[in-house]
Design a protein around this motif. Structure first.
Motif, PDB file in Angstrom:
ATOM      1  N   ASP A 154     118.043  67.232  38.093  1.00 31.63           N
ATOM      2  CA  ASP A 154     119.018  67.507  39.152  1.00 31.63           C
ATOM      3  C   ASP A 154     118.571  68.677  40.018  1.00 31.63           C
ATOM      4  OD1 ASP A 154     120.650  65.427  38.399  1.00 31.63           O
ATOM      5  OD2 ASP A 154     122.019  66.681  37.233  1.00 31.63           O
ATOM      6  N   GLU A 155     117.999  69.707  39.365  1.00 30.23           N
ATOM      7  CA  GLU A 155     117.543  70.873  40.128  1.00 30.23           C
ATOM      8  C   GLU A 155     116.446  70.482  41.111  1.00 30.23           C
ATOM      9  OE1 GLU A 155     115.498  75.271  39.690  1.00 30.23           O
ATOM     10  OE2 GLU A 155     115.905  74.130  37.884  1.00 30.23           O
ATOM     11  N   TYR A 156     115.484  69.699  40.628  1.00 24.52           N
ATOM     12  CA  TYR A 156     114.403  69.245  41.504  1.00 24.52           C
ATOM     13  C   TYR A 156     114.961  68.428  42.668  1.00 24.52           C
ATOM     14  CZ  TYR A 156     110.696  66.295  43.307  1.00 24.52           C
ATOM     15  OH  TYR A 156     109.852  65.628  44.151  1.00 24.52           O
ATOM     16  N   GLU A 157     115.842  67.512  42.368  1.00 24.19           N
ATOM     17  CA  GLU A 157     116.419  66.654  43.404  1.00 24.19           C
ATOM     18  C   GLU A 157     117.217  67.471  44.421  1.00 24.19           C
ATOM     19  OE1 GLU A 157     119.274  62.747  43.750  1.00 24.19           O
ATOM     20  OE2 GLU A 157     118.071  63.025  41.946  1.00 24.19           O
ATOM     21  N   ASN A 158     118.038  68.395  43.950  1.00 28.25           N
ATOM     22  CA  ASN A 158     118.834  69.233  44.847  1.00 28.25           C
ATOM     23  C   ASN A 158     117.955  70.095  45.741  1.00 28.25           C
ATOM     24  OD1 ASN A 158     121.235  68.207  43.833  1.00 28.25           O
ATOM     25  ND2 ASN A 158     121.490  69.870  42.353  1.00 28.25           N
ATOM     26  N   ARG A 159     116.915  70.681  45.153  1.00 27.37           N
ATOM     27  CA  ARG A 159     116.010  71.522  45.942  1.00 27.37           C
ATOM     28  C   ARG A 159     115.231  70.681  46.947  1.00 27.37           C
ATOM     29  NH1 ARG A 159     113.680  76.364  42.260  1.00 27.37           N
ATOM     30  NH2 ARG A 159     113.365  77.259  44.316  1.00 27.37           N
ATOM     31  N   SER A 160     114.852  69.490  46.540  1.00 27.91           N
ATOM     32  CA  SER A 160     114.133  68.595  47.460  1.00 27.91           C
ATOM     33  C   SER A 160     115.003  68.226  48.652  1.00 27.91           C
ATOM     34  CB  SER A 160     113.692  67.309  46.739  1.00 27.91           C
ATOM     35  OG  SER A 160     112.696  67.580  45.800  1.00 27.91           O
ATOM     36  N   ILE A 161     116.238  67.879  48.382  1.00 20.92           N
ATOM     37  CA  ILE A 161     117.161  67.501  49.456  1.00 20.92           C
ATOM     38  C   ILE A 161     117.394  68.680  50.395  1.00 20.92           C
ATOM     39  CG2 ILE A 161     119.561  66.870  49.947  1.00 20.92           C
ATOM     40  CD1 ILE A 161     119.398  65.118  47.344  1.00 20.92           C
ATOM     41  N   ALA A 162     117.615  69.861  49.844  1.00 23.43           N
ATOM     42  CA  ALA A 162     117.843  71.050  50.675  1.00 23.43           C
ATOM     43  C   ALA A 162     116.608  71.351  51.523  1.00 23.43           C
ATOM     44  CB  ALA A 162     118.191  72.248  49.800  1.00 23.43           C
ATOM     45  N   SER A 163     115.434  71.250  50.926  1.00 23.50           N
ATOM     46  CA  SER A 163     114.197  71.521  51.660  1.00 23.50           C
ATOM     47  C   SER A 163     113.994  70.528  52.796  1.00 23.50           C
ATOM     48  CB  SER A 163     112.994  71.461  50.707  1.00 23.50           C
ATOM     49  OG  SER A 163     113.058  72.460  49.734  1.00 23.50           O
ATOM     50  N   LEU A 164     114.222  69.268  52.514  1.00 22.66           N
ATOM     51  CA  LEU A 164     114.034  68.235  53.541  1.00 22.66           C
ATOM     52  C   LEU A 164     115.032  68.384  54.680  1.00 22.66           C
ATOM     53  CD1 LEU A 164     113.281  65.156  51.279  1.00 22.66           C
ATOM     54  CD2 LEU A 164     111.673  66.395  52.741  1.00 22.66           C
ATOM     55  N   ARG A 165     116.257  68.746  54.363  1.00 21.52           N
ATOM     56  CA  ARG A 165     117.262  68.965  55.419  1.00 21.52           C
ATOM     57  C   ARG A 165     116.849  70.108  56.339  1.00 21.52           C
ATOM     58  NH1 ARG A 165     122.280  68.370  51.623  1.00 21.52           N
ATOM     59  NH2 ARG A 165     122.640  66.156  51.854  1.00 21.52           N
ATOM     60  N   ARG A 166     116.424  71.209  55.737  1.00 19.81           N
ATOM     61  CA  ARG A 166     116.017  72.358  56.547  1.00 19.81           C
ATOM     62  C   ARG A 166     114.793  72.018  57.391  1.00 19.81           C
ATOM     63  NH1 ARG A 166     118.274  77.451  55.199  1.00 19.81           N
ATOM     64  NH2 ARG A 166     117.286  78.028  57.155  1.00 19.81           N
ATOM     65  N   LEU A 167     113.852  71.302  56.827  1.00 14.23           N
ATOM     66  CA  LEU A 167     112.655  70.896  57.563  1.00 14.23           C
ATOM     67  C   LEU A 167     113.032  69.984  58.728  1.00 14.23           C
ATOM     68  CD1 LEU A 167     109.566  71.240  57.418  1.00 14.23           C
ATOM     69  CD2 LEU A 167     109.505  69.142  56.063  1.00 14.23           C
ATOM     70  N   ARG A 168     113.946  69.063  58.480  1.00 17.22           N
ATOM     71  CA  ARG A 168     114.423  68.156  59.530  1.00 17.22           C
ATOM     72  C   ARG A 168     115.120  68.922  60.650  1.00 17.22           C
ATOM     73  NH1 ARG A 168     119.231  65.308  57.525  1.00 17.22           N
ATOM     74  NH2 ARG A 168     120.074  67.281  58.234  1.00 17.22           N
ATOM     75  N   ASP A 169     115.918  69.923  60.279  1.00 19.77           N
ATOM     76  CA  ASP A 169     116.635  70.711  61.289  1.00 19.77           C
ATOM     77  C   ASP A 169     115.671  71.497  62.179  1.00 19.77           C
ATOM     78  OD1 ASP A 169     118.960  69.711  60.210  1.00 19.77           O
ATOM     79  OD2 ASP A 169     119.502  71.567  59.163  1.00 19.77           O
ATOM     80  N   LEU A 170     114.640  72.095  61.574  1.00 22.18           N
ATOM     81  CA  LEU A 170     113.649  72.805  62.381  1.00 22.18           C
ATOM     82  C   LEU A 170     112.890  71.824  63.262  1.00 22.18           C
ATOM     83  CD1 LEU A 170     112.063  75.251  63.318  1.00 22.18           C
ATOM     84  CD2 LEU A 170     110.697  75.100  61.205  1.00 22.18           C
ATOM     85  N   TYR A 171     112.599  70.648  62.745  1.00 18.81           N
ATOM     86  CA  TYR A 171     111.925  69.629  63.557  1.00 18.81           C
ATOM     87  C   TYR A 171     112.760  69.284  64.789  1.00 18.81           C
ATOM     88  CZ  TYR A 171     109.731  65.379  65.130  1.00 18.81           C
ATOM     89  OH  TYR A 171     109.117  64.432  65.917  1.00 18.81           O
ATOM     90  N   ALA A 172     114.056  69.152  64.613  1.00 19.47           N
ATOM     91  CA  ALA A 172     114.942  68.844  65.744  1.00 19.47           C
ATOM     92  C   ALA A 172     114.860  69.937  66.805  1.00 19.47           C
ATOM     93  CB  ALA A 172     116.379  68.666  65.266  1.00 19.47           C
TER      94      ALA A 172
END
Length: 121
Positions: A3-21
């Motif tokens: 769960d920790e890995y999955e949660n951190r992955s999701i948070a990282s991808l969201r932040r990366l997507r936001d900076l990309y935008a």
């Protein structure tokens, strides 16, 4: 997958997507606009587009300050994208932290770019 890995992955991808935008908007505002893909179809395509946009910045008719701000933001995005891949390989928490740190730094630089006056770009 923990769960920790999955949660951190999701948070990282969201932040990366936001900076990309933010980069998508910034590169579109350049004197010679650089179009980035608007659909997120995978890291390979997106990363190649950001690499290309980053490489084109020296050719832009813009101030050094504007170029420095946007190139630094793009470089932080590229670094964060590489760290996402590294985190997916070995699940080491510091790599997820490095994604967030790189994104925060990139956001700061692109934010400063957005606040330049017309004559400053």
């Amino acid at each position: 997958m923990s769960d920790e890995y999955e949660n951190r992955s999701i948070a990282s991808l969201r932040r990366l997507r936001d900076l990309y935008a933010m980069l998508l908007i910034a590169f579109g505002k350049l004197p010679i606009p650089v179009a980035l893909p608007t659909k997120f179809e995978g890291y390979t395509q997106i990363q190649a587009a950001v690499e290309r946009a980053y490489a084109l910045l020296p050719e832009q008719p813009m101030t050094g300050r504007a170029r420095d701000l946007l190139s630094t933001a793009a470089l932080y995005w590229l670094t964060a994208a590489e760290m996402v891949i590294a985190y997916e390989i070995d699940h080491k928490g510091y790599k997820a932290d490095a994604v967030i740190l790189s994104v925060i730094a990139g956001e700061s630089y692109v934010h400063d770019f957005f606040h330049l006056g017309e004559g400053e770009i």
